[in-house]
Scaffold this motif. Structure first.
Motif, PDB file in Angstrom:
ATOM      1  N   LYS A  57      34.748  46.197  56.916  1.00  0.00           N
ATOM      2  CA  LYS A  57      34.761  47.084  57.981  1.00  0.00           C
ATOM      3  C   LYS A  57      35.740  48.438  57.445  1.00  0.00           C
ATOM      4  O   LYS A  57      37.035  48.046  57.405  1.00  0.00           O
ATOM      5  N   VAL A  58      35.084  49.536  57.578  1.00  0.00           N
ATOM      6  CA  VAL A  58      35.859  50.656  57.046  1.00  0.00           C
ATOM      7  C   VAL A  58      35.392  51.701  57.807  1.00  0.00           C
ATOM      8  O   VAL A  58      34.378  51.913  58.620  1.00  0.00           O
ATOM      9  N   GLN A  59      36.244  52.924  58.080  1.00  0.00           N
ATOM     10  CA  GLN A  59      35.752  54.110  58.893  1.00  0.00           C
ATOM     11  C   GLN A  59      34.622  54.874  58.289  1.00  0.00           C
ATOM     12  O   GLN A  59      33.442  54.943  58.509  1.00  0.00           O
ATOM     13  N   THR A  60      34.806  55.494  57.137  1.00  0.00           N
ATOM     14  CA  THR A  60      33.952  56.275  56.311  1.00  0.00           C
ATOM     15  C   THR A  60      33.959  55.841  54.860  1.00  0.00           C
ATOM     16  O   THR A  60      34.804  55.627  54.048  1.00  0.00           O
ATOM     17  N   ILE A  61      32.802  55.782  54.448  1.00  0.00           N
ATOM     18  CA  ILE A  61      32.420  55.433  52.939  1.00  0.00           C
ATOM     19  C   ILE A  61      32.165  56.671  52.433  1.00  0.00           C
ATOM     20  O   ILE A  61      30.993  57.283  52.773  1.00  0.00           O
ATOM     21  N   TYR A  62      32.280  56.909  51.095  1.00  0.00           N
ATOM     22  CA  TYR A  62      31.972  57.940  50.240  1.00  0.00           C
ATOM     23  C   TYR A  62      31.384  57.301  49.091  1.00  0.00           C
ATOM     24  O   TYR A  62      31.567  56.226  48.497  1.00  0.00           O
ATOM     25  N   VAL A  63      30.099  57.775  48.608  1.00  0.00           N
ATOM     26  CA  VAL A  63      29.303  57.144  47.761  1.00  0.00           C
ATOM     27  C   VAL A  63      28.714  58.186  46.448  1.00  0.00           C
ATOM     28  O   VAL A  63      28.777  59.110  46.774  1.00  0.00           O
ATOM     29  N   ILE A  64      28.996  57.549  45.250  1.00  0.00           N
ATOM     30  CA  ILE A  64      28.675  58.113  44.157  1.00  0.00           C
ATOM     31  C   ILE A  64      28.083  57.371  43.238  1.00  0.00           C
ATOM     32  O   ILE A  64      28.012  56.157  43.149  1.00  0.00           O
ATOM     33  N   CYS A  65      27.223  58.266  42.403  1.00  0.00           N
ATOM     34  CA  CYS A  65      26.455  57.448  41.210  1.00  0.00           C
ATOM     35  C   CYS A  65      26.367  58.539  40.151  1.00  0.00           C
ATOM     36  O   CYS A  65      27.495  59.279  39.946  1.00  0.00           O
ATOM     37  N   GLN A  66      25.446  58.375  39.218  1.00  0.00           N
ATOM     38  CA  GLN A  66      25.532  59.360  38.053  1.00  0.00           C
ATOM     39  C   GLN A  66      25.173  60.751  38.534  1.00  0.00           C
ATOM     40  O   GLN A  66      25.942  61.676  38.027  1.00  0.00           O
ATOM     41  N   SER A  67      24.043  60.907  39.322  1.00  0.00           N
ATOM     42  CA  SER A  67      23.682  62.367  39.500  1.00  0.00           C
ATOM     43  C   SER A  67      23.409  62.680  41.098  1.00  0.00           C
ATOM     44  O   SER A  67      23.312  63.792  41.330  1.00  0.00           O
ATOM     45  N   GLY A  68      23.691  61.651  42.036  1.00  0.00           N
ATOM     46  CA  GLY A  68      23.550  61.952  43.292  1.00  0.00           C
ATOM     47  C   GLY A  68      22.341  61.395  43.981  1.00  0.00           C
ATOM     48  O   GLY A  68      22.117  61.259  45.051  1.00  0.00           O
ATOM     49  N   MET A  69      21.307  60.779  43.293  1.00  0.00           N
ATOM     50  CA  MET A  69      20.034  60.163  43.614  1.00  0.00           C
ATOM     51  C   MET A  69      20.182  58.844  44.221  1.00  0.00           C
ATOM     52  O   MET A  69      19.906  58.517  45.258  1.00  0.00           O
ATOM     53  N   ARG A  70      20.882  58.027  43.579  1.00  0.00           N
ATOM     54  CA  ARG A  70      20.909  56.648  43.903  1.00  0.00           C
ATOM     55  C   ARG A  70      21.987  56.367  44.838  1.00  0.00           C
ATOM     56  O   ARG A  70      21.907  55.640  45.924  1.00  0.00           O
ATOM     57  N   GLY A  82      25.024  51.198  60.281  1.00  0.00           N
ATOM     58  CA  GLY A  82      25.915  51.360  61.107  1.00  0.00           C
ATOM     59  C   GLY A  82      27.222  52.229  60.487  1.00  0.00           C
ATOM     60  O   GLY A  82      28.214  52.320  61.109  1.00  0.00           O
ATOM     61  N   TYR A  83      27.409  52.435  59.155  1.00  0.00           N
ATOM     62  CA  TYR A  83      28.375  52.838  58.573  1.00  0.00           C
ATOM     63  C   TYR A  83      28.431  54.571  58.790  1.00  0.00           C
ATOM     64  O   TYR A  83      27.272  55.291  58.658  1.00  0.00           O
ATOM     65  N   ASP A  84      29.389  55.423  58.651  1.00  0.00           N
ATOM     66  CA  ASP A  84      29.661  56.545  58.538  1.00  0.00           C
ATOM     67  C   ASP A  84      29.818  56.946  57.041  1.00  0.00           C
ATOM     68  O   ASP A  84      30.890  56.490  56.531  1.00  0.00           O
ATOM     69  N   VAL A  85      28.707  57.638  56.394  1.00  0.00           N
ATOM     70  CA  VAL A  85      28.686  57.626  54.912  1.00  0.00           C
ATOM     71  C   VAL A  85      28.562  59.166  54.488  1.00  0.00           C
ATOM     72  O   VAL A  85      27.920  60.075  55.384  1.00  0.00           O
ATOM     73  N   ILE A  86      29.248  59.244  53.488  1.00  0.00           N
ATOM     74  CA  ILE A  86      28.958  60.723  52.948  1.00  0.00           C
ATOM     75  C   ILE A  86      28.814  60.549  51.440  1.00  0.00           C
ATOM     76  O   ILE A  86      29.475  59.944  50.479  1.00  0.00           O
ATOM     77  N   ASN A  87      27.601  61.220  51.129  1.00  0.00           N
ATOM     78  CA  ASN A  87      27.144  61.179  49.778  1.00  0.00           C
ATOM     79  C   ASN A  87      28.061  62.373  48.712  1.00  0.00           C
ATOM     80  O   ASN A  87      27.893  63.607  49.491  1.00  0.00           O
ATOM     81  N   VAL A  88      28.334  61.849  47.452  1.00  0.00           N
ATOM     82  CA  VAL A  88      28.844  63.062  46.543  1.00  0.00           C
ATOM     83  C   VAL A  88      27.729  63.504  45.740  1.00  0.00           C
ATOM     84  O   VAL A  88      27.049  62.950  45.045  1.00  0.00           O
ATOM     85  N   GLN A  89      27.468  65.009  45.940  1.00  0.00           N
ATOM     86  CA  GLN A  89      26.473  65.670  45.455  1.00  0.00           C
ATOM     87  C   GLN A  89      26.766  65.715  43.978  1.00  0.00           C
ATOM     88  O   GLN A  89      27.636  66.066  43.585  1.00  0.00           O
ATOM     89  N   GLY A  90      25.582  65.428  43.096  1.00  0.00           N
ATOM     90  CA  GLY A  90      25.859  65.720  41.990  1.00  0.00           C
ATOM     91  C   GLY A  90      26.269  64.308  40.969  1.00  0.00           C
ATOM     92  O   GLY A  90      26.213  64.340  39.991  1.00  0.00           O
ATOM     93  N   GLY A  91      26.927  63.521  41.670  1.00  0.00           N
ATOM     94  CA  GLY A  91      27.557  62.298  41.228  1.00  0.00           C
ATOM     95  C   GLY A  91      28.641  62.649  40.187  1.00  0.00           C
ATOM     96  O   GLY A  91      29.135  63.697  40.057  1.00  0.00           O
ATOM     97  N   MET A  92      28.784  61.633  39.162  1.00  0.00           N
ATOM     98  CA  MET A  92      29.654  61.809  37.911  1.00  0.00           C
ATOM     99  C   MET A  92      29.179  62.870  37.144  1.00  0.00           C
ATOM    100  O   MET A  92      30.454  63.352  36.363  1.00  0.00           O
ATOM    101  N   ASN A  93      28.040  63.400  37.010  1.00  0.00           N
ATOM    102  CA  ASN A  93      27.794  64.450  36.310  1.00  0.00           C
ATOM    103  C   ASN A  93      28.571  65.558  36.591  1.00  0.00           C
ATOM    104  O   ASN A  93      28.557  66.556  35.774  1.00  0.00           O
ATOM    105  N   GLN A  94      29.001  65.772  37.958  1.00  0.00           N
ATOM    106  CA  GLN A  94      29.813  66.869  38.385  1.00  0.00           C
ATOM    107  C   GLN A  94      31.134  66.705  38.424  1.00  0.00           C
ATOM    108  O   GLN A  94      32.040  67.417  38.634  1.00  0.00           O
ATOM    109  N   TRP A  95      31.653  65.375  38.208  1.00  0.00           N
ATOM    110  CA  TRP A  95      33.110  65.050  38.398  1.00  0.00           C
ATOM    111  C   TRP A  95      33.852  65.492  37.095  1.00  0.00           C
ATOM    112  O   TRP A  95      33.384  65.420  35.921  1.00  0.00           O
ATOM    113  N   SER A  96      34.896  66.229  37.476  1.00  0.00           N
ATOM    114  CA  SER A  96      35.909  66.933  36.332  1.00  0.00           C
ATOM    115  C   SER A  96      37.065  66.133  36.234  1.00  0.00           C
ATOM    116  O   SER A  96      38.082  66.381  35.550  1.00  0.00           O
TER     117      SER A  96
END
Length: 103
Positions: A57-70, A82-96
């Motif tokens: 039970k959480v408010q907002t979930i941020y989701v990340i993978c390698q590239s953003g597809m999964r 029923g979750y409030d979800v935000i996808n991280v575009q580009g995933g870990m490939n864009q993480w610095s």
């Protein structure tokens, strides 16, 4: 009505880095071996094939993978559940930012 084409909001890896200064729920949906090779310290590993069982039970979930597809797939499943979800575009490939190895 829900469809596979339901739009899920997304943010950049740069914006995620700013969000990490506060308490957020970040899920890394890569495989356990990918996760162990390097992940964001606050990220919890819930592989894509197990995401449908997520039930915290959480408010907002941020989701990340390698590239953003999964993570986009996972975000749609979580949104359908029923979750409030935000996808991280580009995933870990864009993480610095810093990454952590191991579990």
């Amino acid at each position: 009505m829900f469809s596979l084409f339901t739009k899920v909001p997304s943010i950049s890896a740069t914006d995620l880095k700013k969000k990490l200064t506060s308490a957020i729920t970040l899920i890394d949906v890569r495989t356990p071996s990918e996760y162990q090779m390097g992940h964001i310290a606050k990220a919890k590993n819930v592989p894509l094939d197990q995401i449908h069982m997520y039930n915290k039970k959480v408010q907002t979930i941020y989701v990340i993978c390698q590239s953003g597809m999964r993570s986009a797939q996972a975000a749609r499943i979580l949104k359908k559940n029923g979750y409030d979800v935000i996808n991280v575009q580009g995933g870990m490939n864009q993480w610095s930012g810093p990454i952590k190895g191991g579990k």
